[in-house]
Scaffold this motif. Structure first.
Motif, PDB file in Angstrom:
ATOM      1  N   ASP A 171      -6.228  -1.356   6.078  1.00  0.00           N
ATOM      2  CA  ASP A 171      -4.945  -0.749   5.717  1.00  0.00           C
ATOM      3  C   ASP A 171      -3.782  -1.237   6.580  1.00  0.00           C
ATOM      4  O   ASP A 171      -2.626  -0.915   6.283  1.00  0.00           O
ATOM      5  N   GLN A 172      -4.071  -2.009   7.615  1.00  0.00           N
ATOM      6  CA  GLN A 172      -3.005  -2.529   8.474  1.00  0.00           C
ATOM      7  C   GLN A 172      -2.774  -4.023   8.287  1.00  0.00           C
ATOM      8  O   GLN A 172      -1.637  -4.499   8.377  1.00  0.00           O
ATOM      9  N   VAL A 173      -3.843  -4.764   8.024  1.00  0.00           N
ATOM     10  CA  VAL A 173      -3.752  -6.231   7.994  1.00  0.00           C
ATOM     11  C   VAL A 173      -4.529  -6.778   6.802  1.00  0.00           C
ATOM     12  O   VAL A 173      -5.627  -6.304   6.492  1.00  0.00           O
ATOM     13  N   ALA A 174      -3.965  -7.780   6.152  1.00  0.00           N
ATOM     14  CA  ALA A 174      -4.689  -8.605   5.186  1.00  0.00           C
ATOM     15  C   ALA A 174      -4.610 -10.028   5.711  1.00  0.00           C
ATOM     16  O   ALA A 174      -3.508 -10.545   5.942  1.00  0.00           O
ATOM     17  N   ALA A 175      -5.763 -10.657   5.927  1.00  0.00           N
ATOM     18  CA  ALA A 175      -5.762 -11.935   6.628  1.00  0.00           C
ATOM     19  C   ALA A 175      -6.714 -12.918   5.973  1.00  0.00           C
ATOM     20  O   ALA A 175      -7.659 -12.533   5.273  1.00  0.00           O
ATOM     21  N   GLY A 176      -6.462 -14.201   6.217  1.00  0.00           N
ATOM     22  CA  GLY A 176      -7.328 -15.230   5.660  1.00  0.00           C
ATOM     23  C   GLY A 176      -7.241 -16.522   6.442  1.00  0.00           C
ATOM     24  O   GLY A 176      -6.195 -16.857   7.009  1.00  0.00           O
ATOM     25  N   LEU A 177      -8.349 -17.236   6.472  1.00  0.00           N
ATOM     26  CA  LEU A 177      -8.423 -18.579   7.035  1.00  0.00           C
ATOM     27  C   LEU A 177      -8.925 -19.506   5.941  1.00  0.00           C
ATOM     28  O   LEU A 177      -9.907 -19.188   5.259  1.00  0.00           O
ATOM     29  N   MET A 178      -8.255 -20.643   5.755  1.00  0.00           N
ATOM     30  CA  MET A 178      -8.688 -21.629   4.775  1.00  0.00           C
ATOM     31  C   MET A 178      -8.747 -23.004   5.427  1.00  0.00           C
ATOM     32  O   MET A 178      -7.819 -23.409   6.127  1.00  0.00           O
ATOM     33  N   VAL A 179      -9.853 -23.705   5.215  1.00  0.00           N
ATOM     34  CA  VAL A 179     -10.016 -25.083   5.664  1.00  0.00           C
ATOM     35  C   VAL A 179     -10.391 -25.917   4.449  1.00  0.00           C
ATOM     36  O   VAL A 179     -11.281 -25.529   3.678  1.00  0.00           O
ATOM     37  N   GLN A 180      -9.722 -27.054   4.261  1.00  0.00           N
ATOM     38  CA  GLN A 180      -9.972 -27.908   3.100  1.00  0.00           C
ATOM     39  C   GLN A 180     -10.151 -29.361   3.505  1.00  0.00           C
ATOM     40  O   GLN A 180      -9.516 -29.838   4.455  1.00  0.00           O
ATOM     41  N   ARG A 181     -11.001 -30.051   2.756  1.00  0.00           N
ATOM     42  CA  ARG A 181     -11.135 -31.502   2.902  1.00  0.00           C
ATOM     43  C   ARG A 181     -10.048 -32.167   2.073  1.00  0.00           C
ATOM     44  O   ARG A 181      -9.860 -31.869   0.903  1.00  0.00           O
ATOM     45  N   MET A 182      -9.334 -33.100   2.689  1.00  0.00           N
ATOM     46  CA  MET A 182      -8.314 -33.860   1.969  1.00  0.00           C
ATOM     47  C   MET A 182      -8.861 -35.237   1.606  1.00  0.00           C
ATOM     48  O   MET A 182      -9.689 -35.798   2.338  1.00  0.00           O
ATOM     49  N   PRO A 183      -8.404 -35.810   0.497  1.00  0.00           N
ATOM     50  CA  PRO A 183      -8.783 -37.190   0.180  1.00  0.00           C
ATOM     51  C   PRO A 183      -8.336 -38.125   1.295  1.00  0.00           C
ATOM     52  O   PRO A 183      -7.242 -37.987   1.831  1.00  0.00           O
ATOM     53  N   VAL A 184      -9.183 -39.067   1.666  1.00  0.00           N
ATOM     54  CA  VAL A 184      -8.854 -39.980   2.751  1.00  0.00           C
ATOM     55  C   VAL A 184      -7.720 -40.917   2.363  1.00  0.00           C
ATOM     56  O   VAL A 184      -6.798 -41.166   3.123  1.00  0.00           O
ATOM     57  N   LYS A 185      -7.744 -41.457   1.156  1.00  0.00           N
ATOM     58  CA  LYS A 185      -6.777 -42.470   0.759  1.00  0.00           C
ATOM     59  C   LYS A 185      -5.362 -41.901   0.713  1.00  0.00           C
ATOM     60  O   LYS A 185      -5.133 -40.821   0.191  1.00  0.00           O
ATOM     61  N   GLY A 186      -4.429 -42.670   1.287  1.00  0.00           N
ATOM     62  CA  GLY A 186      -3.015 -42.322   1.177  1.00  0.00           C
ATOM     63  C   GLY A 186      -2.521 -41.332   2.199  1.00  0.00           C
ATOM     64  O   GLY A 186      -1.352 -40.991   2.199  1.00  0.00           O
ATOM     65  N   GLU A 187      -3.369 -40.854   3.097  1.00  0.00           N
ATOM     66  CA  GLU A 187      -2.937 -39.894   4.107  1.00  0.00           C
ATOM     67  C   GLU A 187      -2.701 -40.637   5.423  1.00  0.00           C
ATOM     68  O   GLU A 187      -3.629 -41.167   6.029  1.00  0.00           O
ATOM     69  N   ALA A 188      -1.465 -40.666   5.888  1.00  0.00           N
ATOM     70  CA  ALA A 188      -1.133 -41.430   7.089  1.00  0.00           C
ATOM     71  C   ALA A 188      -1.900 -40.942   8.308  1.00  0.00           C
ATOM     72  O   ALA A 188      -2.323 -41.731   9.146  1.00  0.00           O
ATOM     73  N   ASN A 189      -2.095 -39.624   8.415  1.00  0.00           N
ATOM     74  CA  ASN A 189      -2.779 -39.106   9.588  1.00  0.00           C
ATOM     75  C   ASN A 189      -4.273 -39.416   9.571  1.00  0.00           C
ATOM     76  O   ASN A 189      -4.979 -39.129  10.527  1.00  0.00           O
ATOM     77  N   LEU A 192       0.822  -1.217   0.000  1.00  0.00           N
ATOM     78  CA  LEU A 192       0.000   0.000   0.000  1.00  0.00           C
ATOM     79  C   LEU A 192       0.851   1.259   0.000  1.00  0.00           C
ATOM     80  O   LEU A 192       0.518   2.246  -0.670  1.00  0.00           O
ATOM     81  N   GLN A 193       1.947   1.247   0.749  1.00  0.00           N
ATOM     82  CA  GLN A 193       2.799   2.432   0.830  1.00  0.00           C
ATOM     83  C   GLN A 193       3.457   2.754  -0.507  1.00  0.00           C
ATOM     84  O   GLN A 193       3.574   3.925  -0.884  1.00  0.00           O
ATOM     85  N   ARG A 194       3.866   1.735  -1.228  1.00  0.00           N
ATOM     86  CA  ARG A 194       4.492   1.975  -2.536  1.00  0.00           C
ATOM     87  C   ARG A 194       3.498   2.606  -3.504  1.00  0.00           C
ATOM     88  O   ARG A 194       3.830   3.533  -4.234  1.00  0.00           O
ATOM     89  N   ARG A 195       2.289   2.092  -3.508  1.00  0.00           N
ATOM     90  CA  ARG A 195       1.267   2.653  -4.400  1.00  0.00           C
ATOM     91  C   ARG A 195       0.900   4.072  -3.971  1.00  0.00           C
ATOM     92  O   ARG A 195       0.804   4.979  -4.812  1.00  0.00           O
TER      93      ARG A 195
END
Length: 335
Positions: A182-200, A29-32
Protein backbone atom coordinates in the motif's frame (compact mmCIF):
# COMPACT_ATOMS: atom_id res chain seq x y z
CA UNK A 1 8.73 11.14 -4.82
CA UNK A 2 8.33 8.34 -7.32
CA UNK A 3 11.54 7.60 -9.21
CA UNK A 4 12.85 5.82 -12.30
CA UNK A 5 16.48 4.82 -12.80
CA UNK A 6 17.90 3.44 -16.07
CA UNK A 7 21.28 1.80 -16.60
CA UNK A 8 23.36 -0.26 -19.01
CA UNK A 9 26.24 -2.68 -18.57
CA UNK A 10 29.33 -1.29 -20.27
CA UNK A 11 30.41 -3.42 -23.22
CA UNK A 12 27.60 -5.92 -22.73
CA UNK A 13 24.30 -6.36 -24.62
CA UNK A 14 22.23 -5.67 -21.51
CA UNK A 15 20.13 -2.75 -20.27
CA UNK A 16 18.02 -2.31 -17.17
CA UNK A 17 15.65 -0.05 -15.27
CA UNK A 18 14.26 0.11 -11.77
CA UNK A 19 11.16 2.03 -10.69
CA UNK A 20 9.76 2.91 -7.28
CA UNK A 21 6.28 4.43 -7.26
CA UNK A 22 5.35 6.06 -3.96
CA UNK A 23 3.21 9.22 -4.15
CA UNK A 24 1.87 8.29 -7.59
CA UNK A 25 0.84 4.82 -6.43
CA UNK A 26 -0.66 6.04 -3.16
CA UNK A 27 -2.80 8.57 -5.06
CA UNK A 28 -4.30 5.73 -7.13
CA UNK A 29 -5.23 3.80 -3.99
CA UNK A 30 -6.53 6.84 -2.12
CA UNK A 31 -8.89 7.83 -4.93
CA UNK A 32 -10.38 4.35 -5.09
CA UNK A 33 -10.64 4.03 -1.29
CA UNK A 34 -12.35 7.44 -1.08
CA UNK A 35 -15.14 6.31 -3.40
CA UNK A 36 -18.00 5.37 -1.05
CA UNK A 37 -19.75 3.40 -3.79
CA UNK A 38 -16.87 1.04 -4.55
CA UNK A 39 -14.57 1.26 -1.53
CA UNK A 40 -10.93 0.20 -1.60
CA UNK A 41 -9.66 -2.61 -3.78
CA UNK A 42 -9.09 -5.92 -1.96
CA UNK A 43 -5.46 -6.51 -0.96
CA UNK A 44 -4.71 -9.01 -3.72
CA UNK A 45 -6.14 -6.65 -6.36
CA UNK A 46 -4.06 -3.78 -4.99
CA UNK A 47 -0.97 -5.94 -5.29
CA UNK A 48 -1.79 -6.94 -8.88
CA UNK A 49 -2.55 -3.38 -9.95
CA UNK A 50 0.63 -2.10 -8.29
CA UNK A 51 2.75 -4.68 -10.09
CA UNK A 52 1.06 -3.76 -13.38
CA UNK A 53 1.63 -0.04 -12.88
CA UNK A 54 5.33 -0.53 -12.09
CA UNK A 55 5.67 -2.81 -15.13
CA UNK A 56 3.92 -0.26 -17.34
CA UNK A 57 6.42 2.42 -16.37
CA UNK A 58 9.34 0.07 -17.05
CA UNK A 59 8.02 -0.84 -20.49
CA UNK A 60 7.18 2.75 -21.45
CA UNK A 61 10.63 3.95 -20.33
CA UNK A 62 12.40 1.73 -22.86
CA UNK A 63 10.59 2.84 -26.02
CA UNK A 64 10.79 6.05 -28.04
CA UNK A 65 7.11 6.69 -28.50
CA UNK A 66 4.86 9.74 -28.19
CA UNK A 67 1.64 8.33 -26.81
CA UNK A 68 0.12 6.02 -24.25
CA UNK A 69 1.28 2.54 -23.35
CA UNK A 70 -1.78 0.64 -22.13
CA UNK A 71 -1.06 -2.60 -20.29
CA UNK A 72 -4.07 -4.87 -19.70
CA UNK A 73 -4.79 -8.27 -18.23
CA UNK A 74 -8.25 -9.74 -18.75
CA UNK A 75 -9.86 -13.09 -18.19
CA UNK A 76 -12.42 -15.23 -16.44
CA UNK A 77 -11.59 -14.60 -12.78
CA UNK A 78 -12.97 -12.14 -10.22
CA UNK A 79 -10.83 -9.45 -11.87
CA UNK A 80 -12.48 -9.12 -15.27
CA UNK A 81 -10.07 -6.42 -16.43
CA UNK A 82 -7.10 -4.56 -14.97
CA UNK A 83 -5.46 -1.65 -16.78
CA UNK A 84 -2.34 0.42 -16.24
CA UNK A 85 -1.88 3.37 -18.60
CA UNK A 86 1.44 5.23 -18.83
CA UNK A 87 2.00 8.24 -21.08
CA UNK A 88 5.32 9.05 -22.74
CA UNK A 89 5.95 11.72 -20.07
CA UNK A 90 5.48 8.96 -17.43
CA UNK A 91 2.18 10.29 -16.13
CA UNK A 92 0.10 7.27 -15.17
CA UNK A 93 -3.18 5.90 -13.93
CA UNK A 94 -4.60 2.43 -13.25
CA UNK A 95 -7.92 0.71 -12.61
CA UNK A 96 -9.53 -2.71 -12.23
CA UNK A 97 -13.05 -4.05 -12.85
CA UNK A 98 -14.25 -6.73 -10.43
CA UNK A 99 -17.03 -9.22 -11.09
CA UNK A 100 -16.58 -11.63 -8.20
CA UNK A 101 -14.99 -12.31 -4.83
CA UNK A 102 -11.42 -11.01 -4.98
CA UNK A 103 -10.47 -11.26 -1.30
CA UNK A 104 -7.78 -13.82 -2.05
CA UNK A 105 -4.58 -14.41 -0.05
CA UNK A 106 -1.30 -13.17 -1.46
CA UNK A 107 1.37 -15.62 -2.56
CA UNK A 108 4.01 -14.31 -0.20
CA UNK A 109 3.99 -10.69 -1.33
CA UNK A 110 2.82 -11.41 -4.86
CA UNK A 111 -0.62 -11.11 -6.38
CA UNK A 112 -2.12 -14.53 -7.31
CA UNK A 113 -2.48 -13.86 -11.03
CA UNK A 114 -4.08 -17.18 -11.97
CA UNK A 115 -6.74 -17.01 -9.24
CA UNK A 116 -7.56 -13.37 -9.89
CA UNK A 117 -7.65 -13.30 -13.69
CA UNK A 118 -7.07 -16.71 -15.25
CA UNK A 119 -9.23 -19.19 -13.34
CA UNK A 120 -10.13 -21.41 -16.30
CA UNK A 121 -7.19 -20.61 -18.55
CA UNK A 122 -8.90 -17.99 -20.73
CA UNK A 123 -6.84 -15.04 -19.50
CA UNK A 124 -4.86 -12.76 -21.81
CA UNK A 125 -2.21 -10.09 -21.51
CA UNK A 126 -2.20 -7.15 -23.94
CA UNK A 127 0.14 -4.21 -24.46
CA UNK A 128 -1.17 -1.40 -26.68
CA UNK A 129 0.79 1.57 -28.01
CA UNK A 130 -1.65 4.36 -28.84
CA UNK A 131 0.02 7.30 -30.67
CA UNK A 132 -0.79 10.75 -29.33
CA UNK A 133 -1.08 12.19 -32.83
CA UNK A 134 -2.58 9.27 -34.69
CA UNK A 135 -2.74 9.70 -38.45
CA UNK A 136 -5.99 9.06 -40.37
CA UNK A 137 -6.51 5.33 -40.68
CA UNK A 138 -3.62 4.53 -38.34
CA UNK A 139 -4.39 1.84 -35.80
CA UNK A 140 -2.72 1.45 -32.40
CA UNK A 141 -0.13 -1.30 -32.21
CA UNK A 142 -1.21 -4.14 -29.94
CA UNK A 143 0.49 -7.33 -28.85
CA UNK A 144 -1.59 -10.01 -27.13
CA UNK A 145 -0.48 -13.27 -25.52
CA UNK A 146 -2.15 -15.88 -23.35
CA UNK A 147 -1.66 -15.98 -19.59
CA UNK A 148 -0.69 -19.62 -20.04
CA UNK A 149 2.77 -20.99 -20.82
CA UNK A 150 3.64 -23.07 -23.89
CA UNK A 151 2.56 -26.22 -22.06
CA UNK A 152 -0.84 -24.78 -21.13
CA UNK A 153 0.03 -24.16 -17.49
CA UNK A 154 -1.29 -20.96 -15.95
CA UNK A 155 1.23 -18.29 -15.00
CA UNK A 156 1.02 -17.70 -11.25
CA UNK A 157 3.03 -14.47 -11.30
CA UNK A 158 2.58 -11.37 -13.41
CA UNK A 159 6.34 -11.14 -13.95
CA UNK A 160 6.35 -14.60 -15.57
CA UNK A 161 3.51 -13.60 -17.91
CA UNK A 162 5.34 -10.42 -18.92
CA UNK A 163 8.59 -12.24 -19.56
CA UNK A 164 6.63 -14.58 -21.82
CA UNK A 165 5.03 -11.59 -23.58
CA UNK A 166 8.43 -9.99 -24.22
CA UNK A 167 9.77 -13.23 -25.63
CA UNK A 168 6.77 -13.97 -27.86
CA UNK A 169 5.78 -10.49 -29.04
CA UNK A 170 8.99 -8.49 -28.87
CA UNK A 171 11.65 -11.25 -29.23
CA UNK A 172 13.49 -9.88 -26.20
CA UNK A 173 15.01 -11.90 -23.38
CA UNK A 174 13.68 -10.18 -20.26
CA UNK A 175 13.76 -10.62 -16.50
CA UNK A 176 11.26 -8.76 -14.32
CA UNK A 177 10.91 -8.61 -10.57
CA UNK A 178 7.70 -6.89 -9.41
CA UNK A 179 6.15 -6.17 -6.02
CA UNK A 180 3.63 -3.82 -4.45
CA UNK A 181 2.08 -2.97 -1.10
CA UNK A 182 0.00 0.00 0.00
CA UNK A 183 3.02 2.33 0.14
CA UNK A 184 5.21 1.29 -2.79
CA UNK A 185 4.83 -0.30 -6.22
CA UNK A 186 8.23 -1.27 -7.58
CA UNK A 187 9.87 -3.17 -10.38
CA UNK A 188 13.24 -4.18 -11.79
CA UNK A 189 13.64 -5.04 -15.48
CA UNK A 190 16.74 -6.37 -17.24
CA UNK A 191 16.73 -6.98 -21.01
CA UNK A 192 19.10 -8.36 -23.61
CA UNK A 193 19.69 -5.91 -26.44
CA UNK A 194 20.65 -6.90 -29.99
CA UNK A 195 24.41 -6.64 -30.38
CA UNK A 196 24.39 -5.12 -33.88
CA UNK A 197 24.21 -1.35 -34.13
CA UNK A 198 24.74 -0.58 -30.44
CA UNK A 199 27.77 1.67 -29.96
CA UNK A 200 28.23 0.67 -26.33
CA UNK A 201 28.50 -2.97 -27.44
CA UNK A 202 31.61 -2.49 -29.59
CA UNK A 203 33.71 -4.57 -27.26
CA UNK A 204 31.27 -7.46 -27.49
CA UNK A 205 31.02 -7.43 -31.28
CA UNK A 206 34.78 -7.19 -31.73
CA UNK A 207 35.24 -10.26 -29.57
CA UNK A 208 32.87 -12.29 -31.74
CA UNK A 209 29.95 -12.40 -29.33
CA UNK A 210 27.58 -11.43 -32.14
CA UNK A 211 27.29 -15.15 -32.84
CA UNK A 212 25.46 -15.42 -29.54
CA UNK A 213 23.04 -12.63 -30.42
CA UNK A 214 20.02 -14.91 -30.22
CA UNK A 215 17.28 -15.55 -27.69
CA UNK A 216 18.58 -17.37 -24.65
CA UNK A 217 22.14 -17.73 -25.98
CA UNK A 218 23.98 -14.69 -24.71
CA UNK A 219 26.11 -15.73 -21.75
CA UNK A 220 26.62 -12.20 -20.45
CA UNK A 221 22.90 -11.56 -20.40
CA UNK A 222 22.19 -14.93 -18.78
CA UNK A 223 24.67 -14.18 -15.98
CA UNK A 224 23.16 -10.77 -15.25
CA UNK A 225 19.61 -12.16 -15.53
CA UNK A 226 20.44 -14.71 -12.85
CA UNK A 227 21.69 -11.94 -10.57
CA UNK A 228 18.57 -9.85 -11.20
CA UNK A 229 16.28 -12.82 -10.49
CA UNK A 230 17.83 -13.21 -7.03
CA UNK A 231 16.21 -9.94 -5.89
CA UNK A 232 13.38 -10.68 -3.46
CA UNK A 233 10.07 -8.83 -3.30
CA UNK A 234 10.85 -7.65 0.22
CA UNK A 235 14.19 -6.20 -0.90
CA UNK A 236 12.55 -4.49 -3.85
CA UNK A 237 9.96 -2.83 -1.60
CA UNK A 238 12.22 -1.81 1.29
CA UNK A 239 15.68 -1.03 -0.11
CA UNK A 240 16.67 2.14 -1.93
CA UNK A 241 17.78 1.97 -5.56
CA UNK A 242 21.48 2.48 -4.86
CA UNK A 243 21.52 -0.39 -2.37
CA UNK A 244 19.67 -2.74 -4.73
CA UNK A 245 22.00 -2.09 -7.66
CA UNK A 246 25.10 -2.36 -5.47
CA UNK A 247 23.98 -5.67 -3.95
CA UNK A 248 23.03 -7.23 -7.27
CA UNK A 249 25.71 -5.97 -9.63
CA UNK A 250 28.70 -4.99 -7.51
CA UNK A 251 31.06 -6.94 -9.79
CA UNK A 252 29.66 -5.46 -13.03
CA UNK A 253 30.62 -2.21 -14.74
CA UNK A 254 27.33 -0.39 -14.48
CA UNK A 255 26.70 2.88 -16.31
CA UNK A 256 23.77 4.79 -14.86
CA UNK A 257 21.75 7.57 -16.44
CA UNK A 258 20.51 10.53 -14.42
CA UNK A 259 17.25 9.53 -12.73
CA UNK A 260 13.99 10.90 -14.05
CA UNK A 261 13.13 13.79 -11.72
CA UNK A 262 10.68 16.64 -11.18
CA UNK A 263 8.14 16.90 -14.02
CA UNK A 264 9.83 13.99 -15.83
CA UNK A 265 9.41 11.55 -12.95
CA UNK A 266 6.55 9.03 -12.80
CA UNK A 267 3.43 10.73 -11.44
CA UNK A 268 -0.30 10.17 -11.22
CA UNK A 269 -2.58 11.90 -13.74
CA UNK A 270 -6.17 11.22 -14.74
CA UNK A 271 -8.18 13.09 -17.34
CA UNK A 272 -11.17 13.51 -15.01
CA UNK A 273 -11.84 16.86 -13.31
CA UNK A 274 -14.62 18.71 -11.54
CA UNK A 275 -14.98 20.94 -14.59
CA UNK A 276 -15.58 17.96 -16.89
CA UNK A 277 -18.17 16.54 -14.49
CA UNK A 278 -19.88 19.93 -14.31
CA UNK A 279 -20.02 20.04 -18.11
CA UNK A 280 -21.54 16.57 -18.21
CA UNK A 281 -24.22 17.52 -15.66
CA UNK A 282 -24.99 20.71 -17.55
CA UNK A 283 -25.59 18.67 -20.68
CA UNK A 284 -28.29 16.71 -18.81
CA UNK A 285 -30.35 19.86 -18.37
CA UNK A 286 -31.60 21.72 -15.31
CA UNK A 287 -34.79 19.68 -14.91
CA UNK A 288 -32.93 16.36 -14.79
CA UNK A 289 -30.27 17.65 -12.40
CA UNK A 290 -32.87 19.20 -10.07
CA UNK A 291 -34.80 15.94 -9.95
CA UNK A 292 -31.68 13.98 -8.93
CA UNK A 293 -30.87 16.51 -6.20
CA UNK A 294 -34.47 16.39 -4.96
CA UNK A 295 -34.36 12.59 -4.81
CA UNK A 296 -30.89 12.10 -3.32
CA UNK A 297 -30.07 15.42 -1.67
CA UNK A 298 -26.89 15.74 -3.75
CA UNK A 299 -25.20 14.36 -6.83
CA UNK A 300 -22.08 12.20 -6.59
CA UNK A 301 -20.29 11.33 -9.82
CA UNK A 302 -17.33 8.98 -9.79
CA UNK A 303 -14.66 8.69 -12.46
CA UNK A 304 -14.97 5.30 -14.11
CA UNK A 305 -11.19 5.04 -14.35
CA UNK A 306 -9.60 6.33 -11.14
CA UNK A 307 -12.62 6.29 -8.81
CA UNK A 308 -12.36 9.95 -7.75
CA UNK A 309 -15.78 11.24 -6.68
CA UNK A 310 -17.10 14.73 -7.32
CA UNK A 311 -20.02 15.95 -5.19
CA UNK A 312 -22.56 18.60 -6.10
CA UNK A 313 -25.13 19.76 -3.53
CA UNK A 314 -28.21 21.85 -4.30
CA UNK A 315 -26.23 25.11 -4.32
CA UNK A 316 -23.54 23.64 -6.61
CA UNK A 317 -26.23 22.29 -8.94
CA UNK A 318 -27.98 25.66 -9.16
CA UNK A 319 -24.68 27.37 -10.01
CA UNK A 320 -24.19 25.02 -12.95
CA UNK A 321 -27.00 26.76 -14.77
CA UNK A 322 -26.60 30.31 -13.51
CA UNK A 323 -23.03 30.15 -14.80
CA UNK A 324 -23.70 27.86 -17.75
CA UNK A 325 -21.96 30.19 -20.15
CA UNK A 326 -18.72 29.71 -18.27
CA UNK A 327 -18.76 25.94 -18.51
CA UNK A 328 -16.44 24.01 -20.85
CA UNK A 329 -17.88 22.01 -23.77
CA UNK A 330 -20.24 19.33 -22.54
CA UNK A 331 -19.41 15.62 -22.41
CA UNK A 332 -21.44 12.67 -21.25
CA UNK A 333 -18.39 10.62 -20.31
CA UNK A 334 -16.03 11.03 -17.37
CA UNK A 335 -12.89 8.98 -17.82
Amino acid sequence: MSELHKFIFDGLPVRGAIVRLTDAWQEILQRRAGNHETGAYPEAVRALLGEMTAAGVLMQSNIKFNGALVFQVMGDGPVKLAVAEVQSDLSLRATASLVGEANLPLQGQLAPLASLVNVRGAGRCAVTLDPKDRKPGQQPYQGVVSLNDVNGGRFERLSDALQFYMLQSEQLDTVMVLAANDQVAAGLMVQRMPVKGEANLAAATESGDSENDALGLNEEYNRIATLASSLTQDELLTLDVDTILRRLFWEEKLLRFAPQADEQSPRFACTCSRERVAAMLTSLGKEEVDSIVAERGKIDVGCDFCGQQYGFDAVDAAQLFTEAGKQPPSSDVVQ
